[in-house]
Design a protein around this motif. Structure first.
Motif, PDB file in Angstrom:
ATOM      1  N   MET A 130      39.395  95.778   2.482  1.00  0.00           N
ATOM      2  CA  MET A 130      38.083  95.336   1.996  1.00  0.00           C
ATOM      3  C   MET A 130      38.129  95.189   0.481  1.00  0.00           C
ATOM      4  O   MET A 130      38.689  96.017  -0.218  1.00  0.00           O
ATOM      5  N   TYR A 131      37.538  94.118  -0.008  1.00  0.00           N
ATOM      6  CA  TYR A 131      37.400  93.917  -1.442  1.00  0.00           C
ATOM      7  C   TYR A 131      36.187  94.683  -1.962  1.00  0.00           C
ATOM      8  O   TYR A 131      35.127  94.733  -1.326  1.00  0.00           O
ATOM      9  N   ASN A 132      36.339  95.266  -3.158  1.00  0.00           N
ATOM     10  CA  ASN A 132      35.199  95.780  -3.915  1.00  0.00           C
ATOM     11  C   ASN A 132      34.889  94.742  -4.992  1.00  0.00           C
ATOM     12  O   ASN A 132      35.719  94.467  -5.856  1.00  0.00           O
ATOM     13  N   CYS A 133      33.703  94.193  -4.925  1.00  0.00           N
ATOM     14  CA  CYS A 133      33.412  92.955  -5.639  1.00  0.00           C
ATOM     15  C   CYS A 133      32.325  93.138  -6.700  1.00  0.00           C
ATOM     16  O   CYS A 133      31.376  93.910  -6.512  1.00  0.00           O
ATOM     17  N   GLU A 134      32.487  92.415  -7.812  1.00  0.00           N
ATOM     18  CA  GLU A 134      31.395  92.233  -8.761  1.00  0.00           C
ATOM     19  C   GLU A 134      31.095  90.737  -8.828  1.00  0.00           C
ATOM     20  O   GLU A 134      32.003  89.918  -8.984  1.00  0.00           O
ATOM     21  N   ILE A 135      29.814  90.406  -8.695  1.00  0.00           N
ATOM     22  CA  ILE A 135      29.400  89.002  -8.745  1.00  0.00           C
ATOM     23  C   ILE A 135      28.722  88.725 -10.081  1.00  0.00           C
ATOM     24  O   ILE A 135      27.824  89.454 -10.505  1.00  0.00           O
ATOM     25  N   PHE A 136      29.197  87.674 -10.737  1.00  0.00           N
ATOM     26  CA  PHE A 136      28.560  87.214 -11.967  1.00  0.00           C
ATOM     27  C   PHE A 136      27.696  85.997 -11.619  1.00  0.00           C
ATOM     28  O   PHE A 136      28.218  84.962 -11.203  1.00  0.00           O
ATOM     29  N   SER A 137      26.391  86.138 -11.778  1.00  0.00           N
ATOM     30  CA  SER A 137      25.445  85.056 -11.484  1.00  0.00           C
ATOM     31  C   SER A 137      25.111  84.338 -12.784  1.00  0.00           C
ATOM     32  O   SER A 137      24.495  84.916 -13.686  1.00  0.00           O
ATOM     33  N   LEU A 138      25.533  83.068 -12.886  1.00  0.00           N
ATOM     34  CA  LEU A 138      25.363  82.325 -14.137  1.00  0.00           C
ATOM     35  C   LEU A 138      24.114  81.447 -14.095  1.00  0.00           C
ATOM     36  O   LEU A 138      23.809  80.832 -13.070  1.00  0.00           O
ATOM     37  N   ARG A 139      23.443  81.409 -15.219  1.00  0.00           N
ATOM     38  CA  ARG A 139      22.200  80.624 -15.320  1.00  0.00           C
ATOM     39  C   ARG A 139      22.526  79.185 -15.734  1.00  0.00           C
ATOM     40  O   ARG A 139      22.144  78.719 -16.808  1.00  0.00           O
ATOM     41  N   ARG A 140      23.213  78.469 -14.866  1.00  0.00           N
ATOM     42  CA  ARG A 140      23.502  77.065 -15.152  1.00  0.00           C
ATOM     43  C   ARG A 140      22.221  76.238 -15.059  1.00  0.00           C
ATOM     44  O   ARG A 140      21.963  75.368 -15.861  1.00  0.00           O
ATOM     45  N   ASN A 141      21.434  76.486 -14.009  1.00  0.00           N
ATOM     46  CA  ASN A 141      20.121  75.847 -13.911  1.00  0.00           C
ATOM     47  C   ASN A 141      19.173  76.803 -13.211  1.00  0.00           C
ATOM     48  O   ASN A 141      19.582  77.699 -12.477  1.00  0.00           O
TER      49      ASN A 141
END
Length: 642
Positions: free
Chosen positions: A1-12
């Motif tokens: 299993m991956y331990n994940c960090e998600i980067f949510s970018l404000r493109r729009n």
């Protein structure tokens, strides 16, 4: 299993908001697919800030997968390079070769992941068992963001599984820069700060053969920016220099023609004074020249036009010269509601308030906002308006401010050229005079003709400054005893100018009977209605704002509040889920924010959306007493389609 960090970018705004709304659902689906989301970081699409954030995150041994959602917005590699190059440079500068590759430069191996929807690609790279995946914007790929993440992880795993022998830790040791490019460890289109070629001045802006697609786009953008700048500069020069000069020249030309008469005799053959203007010469220029307006010691000295084809949708001389040439200065003209042109009971003239002081700009000098300038009035209490039927002087009877917008509530519509009865005309004159910023010693009666000069002013949005004068009667002294004039400190104003209720203005007859009028010298005696026949109802008066509920009728005798300072106007924009405009309002500072009656809708192939209200969580904004311009986006609840 991956331990994940998600980067949510404000493109729009739309993609960012949709991912935020569906984050819990996305996390649950990823968990079912052996991806445990430990952290979520929201970032602007800024390369330096992203590099800083990733540098902190990779220190944690807890996380081994970094996913950047809504990160890329171009179908080529340019947006990836622009956003991730800073991070890649930092990472490569910290890599140290192992003893086997002494003297060689380690490089990150970056893989494109192919088309992930509508031609938009994703990219991945790996470093010491930490996997990095950059994904295109969901709206561009036209896929659900959860689906994009799962597809990206699957492709990245396949890529590194098949290339494990070559790049076990995600880096490569090429013997030279050429070898790095040949093996794909270095993208030949990545900017190389060390080996950037110097370009000539023109080559820096003009696309050439061999330029990358990104460079061509950049150069085109620069050329467009230069063109916009040049266009704006031309407009400014034209507006402040060329336009005024052309307008002055064309009006100087007509003045010279009008006043330079061949016949210099002071009288006509029948013994009457000769006209000031050469009407025969003027009519040869344009037969629609019907008058000449002049206010001494000002720049107001212009021909007056009347175009029979005018109506509420188009008034020809609003933006045409007397030569029929288009001009933003226009020409002074008679309003179409003065149906009999210069013979109308009320001859209404319009002229622009131009920033260079031309046309009707100097009418503004009669007042400072809502306070009359008595000295200016005394110097300009009489002006000239001549027609082919004869020269005439006109005595100012009122200078007032008025609104033209329903949004401002009830206001006085002064643009009434003709009247159904003597009683209506006198009631109109009464309404003109109670609004005046001056008390003037000029009488008026039902037999008089009046002249109205109107121009734009800016006490509130779309306000007007209006000067009304009556024609000097035959054998009457054309001067005014201005010593008897005074400032009216309590004129009757449009509804928008009152903090509370306005007083009841009454009518001419009611005011006359209560002895409030000292300027009338006609036949009405206040007892016999036959001395002033007809209805007093003003057929052009605008009723209360139809978009607002009726207010209680003010009591007679109520006093007006002092004239308020003009309030700022803020823009309130409501947008759809995709950022397009849904509704827009202009709201006075301190007023509550209006809410649209209709509700926005949104749909896609994956979810059913239900409007859940407007997002008013905007720091620092007072929605009950507006203090800033704002943009308000919708909130939706959603349910995945079966």
């Amino acid at each position: 299993m991956y331990n994940c960090e998600i980067f949510s970018l404000r493109r729009n705004r739309s993609d960012f908001a949709q991912f935020e709304e569906g984050f819990e659902y996305t996390s649950a689906i990823l968990r079912e697919n052996d991806i445990d989301v430990k952290y979520k970081t929201d970032l602007n699409a800024d390369a330096v800030k992203l590099a800083d954030a990733v540098a902190e995150s990779v220190k944690s041994e807890e996380t081994d997968l970094f996913i950047f959602v809504n990160a890329l917005n171009t179908s080529d590699s340019s947006s990836f390079k622009k956003l991730f190059y800073e991070h890649i440079l930092r990472t490569e500068s910290e890599l140290k070769p192992d003893p086997t590759h002494a003297g060689e430069t380690p490089r990150l191996k970056i893989f494109p992941m192919g088309d992930m929807g509508m031609g938009y690609r994703g990219y991945c790279f790996k470093l010491y068992n930490k996997l990095f995946i950059a994904l295109p914007c969901a709206s561009l790929a036209q896929k659900d963001v959860t689906e994009l993440i799962l597809e990206g992880v699957k492709k990245a795993n396949e890529i590194f599984d098949s290339n494990f022998d070559l790049y076990p830790v995600g880096i490569v040791y090429p013997e030279s820069e050429e070898a790095a490019i040949a093996t794909g460890a270095v993208d030949r289109t990545l900017p190389d700060k060390k080996k950037k070629k110097k370009e000539g001045f023109f080559r820096s802006f003009i696309p050439h053969k061999g330029d990358t697609k990104g460079t061509v786009i950049r150069k085109i953008a620069v050329l467009v920016a230069i063109a916009i700048f040049i266009g704006a500069l031309i407009y400014v020069i034209n507006f402040f220099i060329v336009g005024p000069a052309q307008n002055n020249a064309i009006n100087d030309e007509i003045r010279e023609l009008a006043y330079n008469k061949d016949n210099t005799s002071p009288t006509t053959p029948d013994g009457k004074p000769a006209p000031e203007q050469d009407w025969a010469a003027l009519k040869k220029i344009n037969k629609e020249i019907v008058g000449w307006i002049r206010l001494d010691d000002t720049r107001i000295d212009y021909p007056v036009m009347f175009h029979p084809g005018d109506d509420q949708n188009e008034q020809y001389y609003l933006n045409h010269t007397y030569k029929h040439e288009w001009s933003e200065y226009g020409t002074v003209f008679i309003d179409y509601r003065s149906t009999e042109s210069t013979k109308s009971k009320n001859v209404i003239l319009h002229g622009h308030n131009m920033i260079d002081g031309s046309m009707f700009h100097e009418l503004i000098n009669y007042s400072d906002r809502f306070e009359g300038d008595l000295d200016y009035y005394k110097d300009h209490s009489v002006f000239t308006f001549n027609t082919p039927d004869g020269d005439a002087k006109w005595k100012v009877i009122s200078v007032f401010k008025t609104s033209t917008l329903f949004a401002h509530g009830e206001f006085f519509n002064y643009m009434q050229g003709d009247f159904t009865s003597p009683a209506e005309f006198m009631n109109f004159v009464y309404n003109v005079r109670i609004r005046s910023m001056f008390n003037v010693p000029v009488t008026v009666n039902e037999n008089d003709q009046i002249l109205t000069l109107s121009t734009c002013s800016y006490e509130y949005t779309n306000f007007r400054t209006v000067v009304v004068a009556r024609k000097v009667r035959e054998k009457e002294d054309p001067t005014v005893d201005v010593k008897l004039a005074s400032v009216n400190h309590d004129p009757f104003l449009p509804e928008v100018c009152y903090d509370g209720k306005r007083p009841d203005p009454g009518t001419f007859k009611s005011a006359f009977k209560s002895k409030q009028i000292n300027w009338y010298d006609g036949k009405y005696n206040g007892k016999d209605e036959n001395t002033l026949k007809g209805s007093e109802a003003l057929t052009a008066t605008v009723a209360a704002n139809p978009t607002e509920p009726p207010t209680e009728k003010p009591k007679k005798g109520a006093s007006a509040t002092k004239q308020p300072e003009a309030r700022k106007v803020y823009t309130v924009n409501y947008v759809n889920q995709d950022g397009s405009q849904f509704a827009s309002y202009s709201v006075f500072e301190g007023d509550p924010v209006p809410v649209p009656d209709k509700k926005p809708t949104y749909e896609d192939d994956y979810y059913t959306y239900t409007f859940a209200g407007w997002n008013t969580d905007i720091p620092g904004v007072d929605f009950q007493h507006l203090n800033a311009s704002i943009t308000i986006a919708p909130k939706f609840t959603y349910k995945r389609k079966n």
